[in-house]
Write a protein that holds these residues in place. Sequence first.
Motif, mmCIF file in Angstrom:
data_model
loop_
_atom_site.group_PDB
_atom_site.id
_atom_site.type_symbol
_atom_site.label_atom_id
_atom_site.label_comp_id
_atom_site.label_asym_id
_atom_site.label_seq_id
_atom_site.Cartn_x
_atom_site.Cartn_y
_atom_site.Cartn_z
ATOM 1 N N UNK A 520 0.838 -1.122 -0.193
ATOM 2 C CA UNK A 520 0.082 0.128 -0.216
ATOM 3 C C UNK A 520 0.716 1.295 0.005
ATOM 4 N N UNK A 521 0.546 2.044 -0.820
ATOM 5 C CA UNK A 521 1.203 3.646 -0.905
ATOM 6 C C UNK A 521 0.442 4.487 -1.034
ATOM 7 N N UNK A 522 0.776 5.482 0.150
ATOM 8 C CA UNK A 522 -0.072 6.791 0.150
ATOM 9 C C UNK A 522 0.520 7.927 0.681
ATOM 10 N N UNK A 543 7.892 -1.768 -12.451
ATOM 11 C CA UNK A 543 7.432 -2.114 -13.639
ATOM 12 C C UNK A 543 6.639 -3.412 -13.917
ATOM 13 N N UNK A 544 5.527 -3.547 -14.707
ATOM 14 C CA UNK A 544 4.888 -4.899 -14.794
ATOM 15 C C UNK A 544 3.970 -5.268 -13.483
ATOM 16 N N UNK A 545 3.891 -4.513 -12.440
ATOM 17 C CA UNK A 545 3.108 -4.929 -11.205
ATOM 18 C C UNK A 545 1.691 -3.825 -11.412
ATOM 19 N N UNK A 546 0.604 -4.834 -11.473
ATOM 20 C CA UNK A 546 -0.483 -3.910 -11.738
ATOM 21 C C UNK A 546 -0.802 -3.153 -10.229
ATOM 22 N N UNK A 547 -1.185 -1.767 -10.605
ATOM 23 C CA UNK A 547 -1.692 -1.049 -9.407
ATOM 24 C C UNK A 547 -3.226 -0.555 -9.368
ATOM 25 N N UNK A 548 -3.922 -0.725 -8.340
ATOM 26 C CA UNK A 548 -5.152 -0.658 -8.015
ATOM 27 C C UNK A 548 -5.182 0.657 -7.341
ATOM 28 N N UNK A 549 -6.208 1.258 -7.438
ATOM 29 C CA UNK A 549 -6.441 2.748 -7.008
ATOM 30 C C UNK A 549 -7.234 2.705 -5.810
ATOM 31 N N UNK A 550 -6.921 3.261 -4.668
ATOM 32 C CA UNK A 550 -8.054 3.636 -3.514
ATOM 33 C C UNK A 550 -8.333 5.156 -3.549
ATOM 34 N N UNK A 551 -9.597 5.459 -2.810
ATOM 35 C CA UNK A 551 -9.930 6.867 -3.030
ATOM 36 C C UNK A 551 -10.185 7.435 -1.618
ATOM 37 N N UNK A 552 -9.963 8.581 -1.651
ATOM 38 C CA UNK A 552 -10.459 9.483 -0.429
ATOM 39 C C UNK A 552 -11.656 10.285 -0.528
ATOM 40 N N UNK A 668 -4.260 6.621 -3.141
ATOM 41 C CA UNK A 668 -3.790 5.525 -2.599
ATOM 42 C C UNK A 668 -3.645 4.443 -3.747
ATOM 43 N N UNK A 669 -2.298 3.757 -3.705
ATOM 44 C CA UNK A 669 -2.108 2.951 -4.641
ATOM 45 C C UNK A 669 -2.051 1.454 -3.998
ATOM 46 N N UNK A 670 -2.354 0.411 -4.368
ATOM 47 C CA UNK A 670 -2.586 -1.013 -3.951
ATOM 48 C C UNK A 670 -1.826 -2.160 -5.088
#
Length: 833
Positions: A520-522, A543-552, A668-670
């Motif tokens: 998790x990155x925020x 690179x090559x790692x799918x990143x999903x979004x998290x929202x505020x 946020x990034x997951x």
Amino acid sequence: MSALVAALRISRRSAWRARGRSALIVLMIGLPVLLITGLLVLYATGTVNLNEGIGSRIGAADAGLVQLPPGATIEQSLNDISWTTDGGDERPPAQAAEIIAVLGPGTRVIPFGTGTIRLPSGPVTALEVDLNEPLTKGLLTLDEGRLPKAGEVVVTPALGLRPGDLLRPADAPPLKVTGIVDHPHQPTIRQVAGPDLPLAQPARVDLSLDAGPGWLAAAPRPVTWNDVAALNKLGLSVVARDLLPDQTGRPAGLWDTPLPIGIAAIVIMVVLVPVLLAGPAFAVGLRRRRRELADIAAQGGSAAHLRLIVLADGLVLGGFATLTATGLGIGAGLGLAPVIARLGGQIGPPEIPWREVLYVAAIGLFTGLVAALVPALQAGRQHTTTVLAGRAPATPRRPWPLAWSLIGVALVLGGVAASVAARRQQELVWPFVSSLPVLFGLVALTPFLVWFCGRIASRLRLPLRIAVRDAVRNRSRTVSAVAAVIAVTAAAVEVGIAVESQRQDYQDSFTSARPVGMLAIWGGTMRDSTWTKLRAEAGRLLPGVPLALGYHLHDAEGRRHAMRYTTRWNGARVPRTAAVGDRDLLRLLQGRDDPAAAAALASGKAVVFDASNVRDGKITLRASVANHPDRRIEVPAVVATPADEFQGGTLLPLSFAEREGFTATPRQLYAIHDLPRDSTLWSDLTKVIPRVSIATETGPQNPSGAVWLWIWLGAAVLLVVGGTLAATRLAAADMRPDRATMLAIGAPPWTLRWAVAGQALFIAGLGAVVGLAAGTVTGVALSRPMTSQGTGDPATIAFPWMFLAALVVGLPLLASAMALITRARAPLTRRLS
């Protein structure tokens, strides 16, 4: 020559002749003394109080001053420290002239800052100060190289750098390493020191009041509390050498526990168990010395003289054991302190708490005398003519001591009732205290238990039948050994159940909103442009790692709202925050594609991974924002299966934000990705936004309790096997006529060995089974305060089956196996017609 001196000389010579038995007694008496003495010294040396650690905080200065952030105020007094971050004026930082005006003319101050600097491997602690100044003496010790100048640093060995290398901070030019320094109390600390360091600005006031820019001051007079009050008004927190409390006495934390637990530990470890274990060994010595004592009696020695000689055995061996164990314990404590410090602990100056050490030594000496007391009474009653004639002493049949049995039953029942009551208490001390009546009651019941178990002897094979009948016939020696095994086994079982229950409770109650391996990155509040840069940089670095979004979620006024709900964890209600995201984040949280959960999320329903949080198809949320009342929101929800069984959490759809009047902003990034230990992801992302945070879910960790279980098992092996073999040697001495008879009628040597091994199996087996019952009572009582913290039922109760099997089954088999391989040769016995 006085009788006491003669008795001591006789005992010394006897101890030297029977060195094996003497070593066993010394071990049984000295081992608890060694362990407790070592722990006392280790704790005292490894504890750094304020007086001992002041040099590592302010060096040779009289006071260390730390500047608080703007808007923070502090008030320090003799008994209290109060501070706030929202009530003060944003005044400028204090100047050296203001400090000198408070502390008086002649005061010398130098700049001194503490904090952290960011390296590619992560943040490290840092001291920004000129180490060439005399006031810094004591902060660090130069071990190699030279002290730094401008643009240079010294580092501790834990950073793995050498003089001449370059230290590369994340947001500053490289700094040249000129030397290696050692911290006086923390050998493994990762620390950097130099006159100009790029210290990271703290995000909040440090509760330790020991981090931030400041000064070191040398005052011409003692610093007073009036000076502290004046410096507090300048926004400075103060650590003054003259105002430290007196901590020259015993280490405070060690003796802050309630008195009953100290009494229980001393009684069980230092008195009861050694007495019960060493008693059979002293009885062995009495059997071997019966003829010597009879010769003394035939030459005019009285019964009092014989008792004095045997008591002198306890004084000589107990004194030698105590002196040896005390010296070894002190050496072990002082020797282990640096080892513990190198493993991540801390170390102070060598310290020996002499008062406590002498208390333990006195108890050890008293233990030797008590262990020899019963054999001494038996020596005074022996029949001189019978012993000199070589006949076995007659053992009159005495009526069964019913009173002791009734007392034992009463103590056991009272202890069980006390354990039930103790289970309702939050303090761990009460289950331990309630275990004492159970233990003493079982010791009182041991003679009955030995007699009762002897009734099965007729159903056993010949060697075992002889062993059990001999053990019942000589209950005076058997009871002592069985009681010792009961005490040791009960202590090990109760600790084993308590530790395993705590471990299982941790495993069962562990919850996480993310699956194992999720990154998790925020970065908190930021502009859209900064977010775009952060997302792009994270994609480039992964690179090559799918990143999903998290929202505020933000309202119309731009205030961020957190969607909170309450769940139950370990008997208590705790708050949790729901995540906001789309199907990509749902796929990561579930570890797979779930069409039903995805359809529910697309229809505007919340996906919940803990069914207990859903009532009537809805989950209740509280929209929380600072300085405003919460708003209650009910959201339709479905329960879905997460990626991991311990995983909880809730995922809200993006349509929820629009429906409730919020704006959803990606912040946020997951990803499912394992970062290597030497990853520079954090330091690279701080170039985009300094306050970026990274977290990786590692799942439930295995506590170190299992290691301690096997350490307990090792101690139990030493005590149980040693005490059992001592009692077995005594049995072998008493069974000499029986073994001679068996040999005379053609019994093979293995039959003789099995008769001796049967004694060990009977003693260790009976003690282990009864100790299992006693330890289970206390272990179950300990399970609640160690798992539910007294907040609710049911508490977790778990049994370490492998540990209990090794303890209750393995130890008796080990003791009998060791007795089986011992020499069992039966010498010829003279028989009188």
